[in-house]
Scaffold this motif. Structure first.
Motif, PDB file in Angstrom:
ATOM      1  N   UNK A  21       0.824  -1.215   0.000  1.00  0.00           N
ATOM      2  CA  UNK A  21       0.000   0.000   0.000  1.00  0.00           C
ATOM      3  C   UNK A  21       0.856   1.261   0.000  1.00  0.00           C
ATOM      4  N   UNK A  22       2.137   1.105   0.294  1.00  0.00           N
ATOM      5  CA  UNK A  22       3.072   2.239   0.339  1.00  0.00           C
ATOM      6  C   UNK A  22       4.468   1.696   0.086  1.00  0.00           C
ATOM      7  N   UNK A  23       5.422   2.568  -0.147  1.00  0.00           N
ATOM      8  CA  UNK A  23       6.816   2.128  -0.230  1.00  0.00           C
ATOM      9  C   UNK A  23       7.198   1.507   1.102  1.00  0.00           C
ATOM     10  N   UNK A  24       7.728   0.298   1.063  1.00  0.00           N
ATOM     11  CA  UNK A  24       8.080  -0.383   2.294  1.00  0.00           C
ATOM     12  C   UNK A  24       9.218  -1.360   2.029  1.00  0.00           C
ATOM     13  N   UNK A  25       9.588  -2.120   3.035  1.00  0.00           N
ATOM     14  CA  UNK A  25      10.661  -3.108   2.881  1.00  0.00           C
ATOM     15  C   UNK A  25      10.220  -4.446   3.457  1.00  0.00           C
ATOM     16  N   UNK A  26      10.875  -5.484   2.988  1.00  0.00           N
ATOM     17  CA  UNK A  26      10.695  -6.828   3.525  1.00  0.00           C
ATOM     18  C   UNK A  26      12.075  -7.380   3.857  1.00  0.00           C
ATOM     19  N   UNK A  27      12.161  -8.385   4.720  1.00  0.00           N
ATOM     20  CA  UNK A  27      13.483  -8.915   5.079  1.00  0.00           C
ATOM     21  C   UNK A  27      14.212  -9.483   3.862  1.00  0.00           C
TER      22      UNK A  27
END
Length: 596
Positions: free
Chosen positions: A443-449
Motif C-alpha cells: 500500500x506504500x513504499x516499504x521493505x521486507x526482510x
C-alpha cells in the motif's frame, strides 16, 4: 440483484479507455503545436509528418514512463537504505518469453513449474517484470511473516486482485481490503467462535449418504472418482451450513470411469446441483487464469466477461435463498442481535448485520469457496496419499478403531485425542496446501526482510505485488529437513516438530496467517477428521485404480525420476484457486467386516 445478472461494460473497455487517456495527451500536444506554428509563424508542417510524430509519441511516452519508473524505484530504495531483489529477465520484448513459458507450464507442468522455476537459484526471492508489470516472488518464511502479520497494514489484496476476481468474488471477504474487509470479518467471526454439535450431525447425515453411494459402486466392481464424491459431500455440507438449504448433489448419479462398460452410451442428465457445481468450478477457473496472466486478461476478454454465463447459473440458485433470508429477517423481531444461535445457519447470522443483497451474495459465495473447495481438495489428497502409503492407512485405521470403535460417531473430544489423525491431515496440508499460490500488494513504499540477513532489506514499491508460494515453502529442505519432499506424518509427532516447526511456525501456513488467518480453520479440521473417521470405520482397504484414470490425467514420464513426492505421483495435481486432481481420483475400496 446479483451483479453478474446486471449488464456490465465489456471487460476490455476500461483497458481501452485507459490506453486512450494515456496516449491522448502527447498526440494532442503534437497536433496543437503544429497548428500553433501554422497560425502564429505560418510554418506548415506536412500532415504526414504530424501523423508520424503523433504515432511515434505513443511508444515514446510509454518508454519514458518505464525509464522514469525504474529510476524512481532505485532512488526510493536507496533513500530507505534498501536494495532490489535479483531479476529474472526474459530474452524477448517485455519478457514475453517468460510469460509464454510460465503459462505453458501452468497448464502442463507440476505446481510451481514456470514462473517459480528459478526461485531456488535466486535464494527464495526474485522479481519479474513481464510487460513492465513488476512483481516480487518469494518462498521465504520471514518475508511471509512480515507481509501477512508483522507489517500487515502495509499490504493488501490490491486493486488488480480485486479487479481480476470481482466478477466472481465481488466485495466478499477474500476480495476486500481495509474497512470493508474488517466489516466482513466482524460479521463472520462470531459464528465461528465455538464448535457446534449441529455441525457433526450435519456431517453425519451427508457422510452416510456418501458411504452408501460408495458401497453400491464397489459392490458392483466399479471404481469411483473420490474427488467427485467428496466435492458433492462438501457441497451439500457447505450449502446446508450456509443456507440451511442443501443442493443434494449426492443424490445425483456418480460418474463412471471413462473405460467402464456402463459409461459407454450413457448420457447423464445434469441435475440443478450438477449445473451449480460445474458453473461454480468453471467461474473459479476463469478468475484463476486471469490472475496468472496479469492485466492482459482484459485483452483476452475484450468484449465478453468469460465468467458471466457461469455466474448466471450460480446466481439462479443463490437469488431465491438470499431473498427469502432477507424477507424472514425483516419480519423477525431479532434483527441486530449478533449472538449466534446453536441451530441457525451462517446466512441467518449474516442477515442480522446487513440486508444488502450484494453484500450477502458475495460473502456467502466467498465462504462457500472456502468451505467447499478447500476441504474437498484436502480430503482428496489425503485419500490419495493413504492409497499410496498403505502402512499409514493401517496405522490411522488402528487409531480410529482403538479410540472410537468401528461404528460410534466421533465427537469433539474424540477428534482432539487422535494425534495421528491430525498428523496425517497436517502432512497432507503441508505437501498439498489448499491455496498453493497467493499475492499481497504494498500500500506504500516499504521493505521486507532480505533472505540473506547480512544484507540490507528488500525494497517493495507502492502498488507492487509480493507473490508467495506456500506450496513451495512447505517443501523447502532448509525449513523441513532433508526429507521435506517426502510424505511422512510422523514429522508432526517426533523430534522434527520441535527442530523445525516450533521455533519457526511461519513455515506452515495452510490456513494463512496474521489478521487474515482463516476463521473456519477448526470447522475444516472437524469436517475432514469426521469424514476420514467414518470412511476408515467402513473400509478396511483402499487402492488407486490407475486403469480408470483418464489417459490425459496421468503423470508425464519425466516426473518419474524426480526426488520426493513429485517422482512418486500417480496422478496430476492442478490448480485454479485451489489444488485439485486432474481427471479425478479413481479408487476402489474393500468394506470392513462387521462383528456381532
Amino acid at each position: 440483484m446479483p451483479k453478474s445478472l446486471v449488464s456490465r461494460l465489456p471487460p476490455g473497455l476500461p483497458l481501452i479507455l485507459q490506453a486512450l487517456s494515456i496516449n491522448a495527451l502527447p498526440v494532442a500536444v503534437i497536433i496543437t503545436a503544429s497548428r500553433f506554428l501554422y497560425i502564429h509563424n505560418n510554418v506548415k508542417i506536412p500532415t504526414t509528418l504530424v501523423v508520424l510524430a503523433a504515432l511515434v509519441s505513443i511508444p515514446a511516452v510509454y518508454a519514458a514512463r518505464i525509464i522514469y519508473r525504474s529510476w524512481s524505484i532505485k532512488r526510493r530504495a536507496a533513500r530507505m537504505g534498501a536494495v532490489l531483489p535479483p531479476v529474472w529477465k526474459g530474452k524477448s520484448f517485455g519478457s514475453l518469453d517468460v510469460l509464454k513459458y510460465g503459462l505453458e507450464l501452468v497448464r502442463k507442468g507440476y505446481p510451481g513449474d514456470g514462473f517459480w522455476d528459478r526461485i531456488d537459484e535466486f535464494g527464495g526471492l526474485h522479481s519479474m517484470n513481464v510487460l513492465w508489470d513488476l512483481v516480487h516472488i518469494t518462498t521465504d518464511a520471514h518475508i511471509l511473516k512480515t507481509v501477512l502479520a508483522t507489517d500487515f497494514q502495509s499490504f493488501e489484496k490490491g486493486d488488480m486482485f480485486r479487479d481480476t476476481m470481482n466478477s466472481v468474488l465481488g466485495v466478499g471477504v477474500f476480495n476486500a481490503d481495509g474497512e470493508l474487509w474488517k466489516f466482513h470479518r466482524s460479521m463472520t467471526r462470531p459464528y465461528f467462535s465455538r464448535d457446534r454439535i449441529s455441525h457433526f450431525e450435519m456431517f453425519d447425515r451427508h457422510a452416510d449418504l456418501a458411504l452408501k453411494k460408495m458401497k453400491e459402486r464397489f459392490r458392483g466392481g466399479h471404481a469411483i472418482d473420490f474427488q467427485d464424491l467428496i466435492s458433492r459431500f462438501t457441497m451439500d455440507s457447505a450449502t446446508e451450513f450456509l443456507f440451511g438449504s442443501c443442493v443434494h448433489s449426492l443424490k445425483s448419479d456418480l460418474p463412471y470411469a471413462y473405460n467402464d462398460p456402463l459409461a459407454l452410451g450413457i448420457v447423464r442428465s445434469q441435475s440443478a446441483a450438477d449445473r451449480f457445481s460445474a458453473a461454480f468450478a468453471a467461474a473459479q477457473e476463469v478468475i484463476a487464469m486471469r490472475s496468472r496472466i496479469g492485466w492482459t486478461w482484459r485483452l483476452m476478454e475484450l468484449w465478453t466477461d468469460a465468467s458471466k454465463e457461469h455466474m448466471k447459473v450460480v446466481d439462479e440458485y443463490l437469488q431465491p435463498i438470499l431473498e427469502d433470508a432477507i424477507r424472514k429477517n425483516r419480519n423477525s423481531t431479532g434483527k441486530g442481535q449478533a449472538e449466534a444461535d446453536e441451530n441457525e445457519t451462517l446466512l441467518d447470522h449474516l442477515v442480522k448485520y446487513t440486508d444488502e443483497f450484494n453484500v450477502l451474495h458475495d460473502e456467502t459465495l466467498n465462504i462457500m469457496i472456502a468451505g467447499r473447495d478447500t476441504t474437498a481438495a484436502t480430503l482428496t489428497f489425503a485419500i490419495y496419499l493413504l492409497c499410496l502409503y498403505p502402512e499409514v492407512f493401517k496405522r490411522l485405521r488402528a487409531e480410529i478403531l482403538e479410540k472410537i470403535g468401528p461404528t460410534q460417531m466421533p465427537n469433539f473430544d474424540d477428534i482432539r485425542t487422535m494425534k495421528y489423525l491430525r498428523a496425517v491431515i497436517n502432512e497432507t496440508l503441508r505437501l498439498y496446501p489448499i491455496v498453493p499460490f497467493n499475492i499481497r500488494v504494498a500500500t506504500r513504499d516499504t521493505t521486507i526482510p532480505n533472505p540473506d540477513p547480512t544484507k540490507p532489506p528488500i525494497f517493495v514499491p507502492a502498488k507492487v505485488g509480493v507473490a508467495y508460494s506456500v506450496f513451495l515453502m512447505h517443501r523447502r529442505k532448509d525449513y523441513w529437513g532433508p526429507d521435506a519432499l517426502y510424505f511422512d506424518p510422523d514429522r508432526f509427532l517426533d523430534e522434527r516438530l520441535n527442530k523445525y516447526f516450533t521455533g519457526n511456525p511461519f513455515i506452515f501456513l495452510p490456513f494463512n496467517a496474521g489478521p487474515r488467518i482463516c476463521l473456519g480453520q477448526q470447522f475444516a479440521y472437524n469436517e475432514m477428521s469426521f469424514f476420514l473417521i467414518r470412511l476408515l470405520q467402513n473400509f478396511s482397504h483402499m487402492e488407486l485404480d490407475l486403469n480408470a484414470q483418464p489417459p490425459d490425467a496421468r503423470p508425464p514420464p519425466e516426473w518419474a525420476g524426480a526426488e520426493g513426492q513429485r517422482g512418486a505421483e500417480k496422478i496430476v495435481p492442478r490448480m485454479h484457486l485451489t489444488l485439485y486432481v486432474h481427471g479425478g481420483l479413481w479408487v476402489k475400496m474393500t468394506e470392513a467386516e462387521r462383528t456381532a
